[in-house]
Design an enzyme around this catalytic site. Structure first.
Site, mmCIF file in Angstrom:
data_model
loop_
_atom_site.group_PDB
_atom_site.id
_atom_site.type_symbol
_atom_site.label_atom_id
_atom_site.label_comp_id
_atom_site.label_asym_id
_atom_site.label_seq_id
_atom_site.Cartn_x
_atom_site.Cartn_y
_atom_site.Cartn_z
ATOM 1 N N ASN A 189 10.474 4.943 2.697
ATOM 2 C CA ASN A 189 9.080 3.926 2.826
ATOM 3 C C ASN A 189 7.976 5.088 2.201
ATOM 4 O O ASN A 189 6.922 4.509 2.352
ATOM 5 C CB ASN A 189 8.812 3.315 4.009
ATOM 6 C CG ASN A 189 10.109 2.631 4.371
ATOM 7 O OD1 ASN A 189 10.797 1.905 3.539
ATOM 8 N ND2 ASN A 189 10.526 2.675 5.667
ATOM 9 N N ARG A 190 8.089 5.998 1.312
ATOM 10 C CA ARG A 190 7.034 6.830 0.986
ATOM 11 C C ARG A 190 6.263 7.216 2.166
ATOM 12 O O ARG A 190 5.016 7.882 1.894
ATOM 13 C CB ARG A 190 5.921 5.808 0.049
ATOM 14 C CG ARG A 190 6.523 5.735 -1.137
ATOM 15 C CD ARG A 190 5.306 5.311 -2.191
ATOM 16 N NE ARG A 190 4.490 6.600 -2.580
ATOM 17 C CZ ARG A 190 3.414 6.833 -1.875
ATOM 18 N NH1 ARG A 190 2.828 6.300 -0.843
ATOM 19 N NH2 ARG A 190 2.743 7.764 -2.375
#
Ligand SMILES: Cc1cc2nc3c(=O)[nH]c(=O)nc-3n(C[C@H](O)[C@H](O)[C@H](O)COP(=O)(O)O)c2cc1C
Length: 214
Positions: free
Chosen positions: A191-192
């Protein structure tokens, strides 16, 4: 070509600020050993960015040859385009990307030539034909009209320096050491939410660390 639908989730590891060594050189060596264990191809290949007084950055791959107590060493032609940049501006940055480990390491610092006898010792350890090849690149990054000219030069040099004759170390060839002033370790996460820990050397030569937003 459009790559906007292409994405990977990075989930192979994590980097905890409470679980890292005081010296980033130790962490660099650990990550390099893990890259070798994971069979990353040429994990010591790094992108080297330099910038001369024209203020236009240049980047190219060079091979890391040694991690010292203070920094990292690579070898090149001192009269190359990068050599000219370094003469004008001794600040450099290098980048490693090890996809298999979802890791990036970014190092910046001052760059300087290493001692000539150390460069010569390494040059003399290289395979004979690589030594000959270094003499062909005089000056590296200079224009050559075609490949045949290079090959003729190579063959002539091989006649001048057959296998049993020592190839002299060129004065224009040698090592540079980047003394590490700042080094960032990046571990990809889902998710970055990547982990980024940066070490910075203080005036007292001690290292401080902080976590950066991804
Ligand atoms: C995998 C790889 C390894 C390389 N290793 C070196 C190296 O250790 N030293 C070097 O001078 N050039 C190396 N090169 C070539 C450089 O990327 C570059 O073409 C050359 O040094 C000239 O750069 P310059 O014109 O910016 O000075 C390597 C290239 C690749 C793709």
């Amino acid at each position: 070509m459009d790559f906007t639908d292409q994405r990977l989730s990075y989930e192979k590891g994590e980097l905890d600020q409470n679980d890292i060594p005081a010296s980033p050189l130790e962490l660099l060596k650990t990550w390099m050993s893990q890259a070798l264990e994971q069979k990353v191809q040429e994990p010591y290949a790094m992108s080297l960015a330099t910038c001369g007084t024209d203020m236009k950055p240049s980047v190219r791959i060079v091979l890391l040859r040694e991690i010292t107590d203070t920094g990292i060493i690579f070898y090149t032609n001192y009269e190359s385009a990068k050599g000219e940049d370094i003469k004008e501006n001794p600040n450099a940055e290098v980048l490693f990307f090890w996809h298999e480990l979802e890791r990036q390491v970014r190092i910046s610092g001052a760059i300087a030539k290493i001692a000539a006898d150390k460069s010569a010792a390494y040059f003399q350890k290289r395979p004979h034909d690589s030594q000959v090849g270094a003499w062909v690149s005089e000056p590296q990054s200079g224009e050559v009209v075609n490949r045949a000219v290079m090959e003729e030069r190579f063959e002539q040099l091989k006649t001048d320096y057959p296998e049993n004759v020592q190839v002299p170390t060129p004065k224009f060839w040698g090592g540079y050491e980047i003394t590490i002033e700042k080094i960032e370790f990046w571990q990809g996460r889902a998710n970055r939410m990547h982990d980024r820990i940066v070490y910075t050397k203080g005036d007292d030569a001690d290292w401080s660390t902080k976590r950066l937003l991804p």
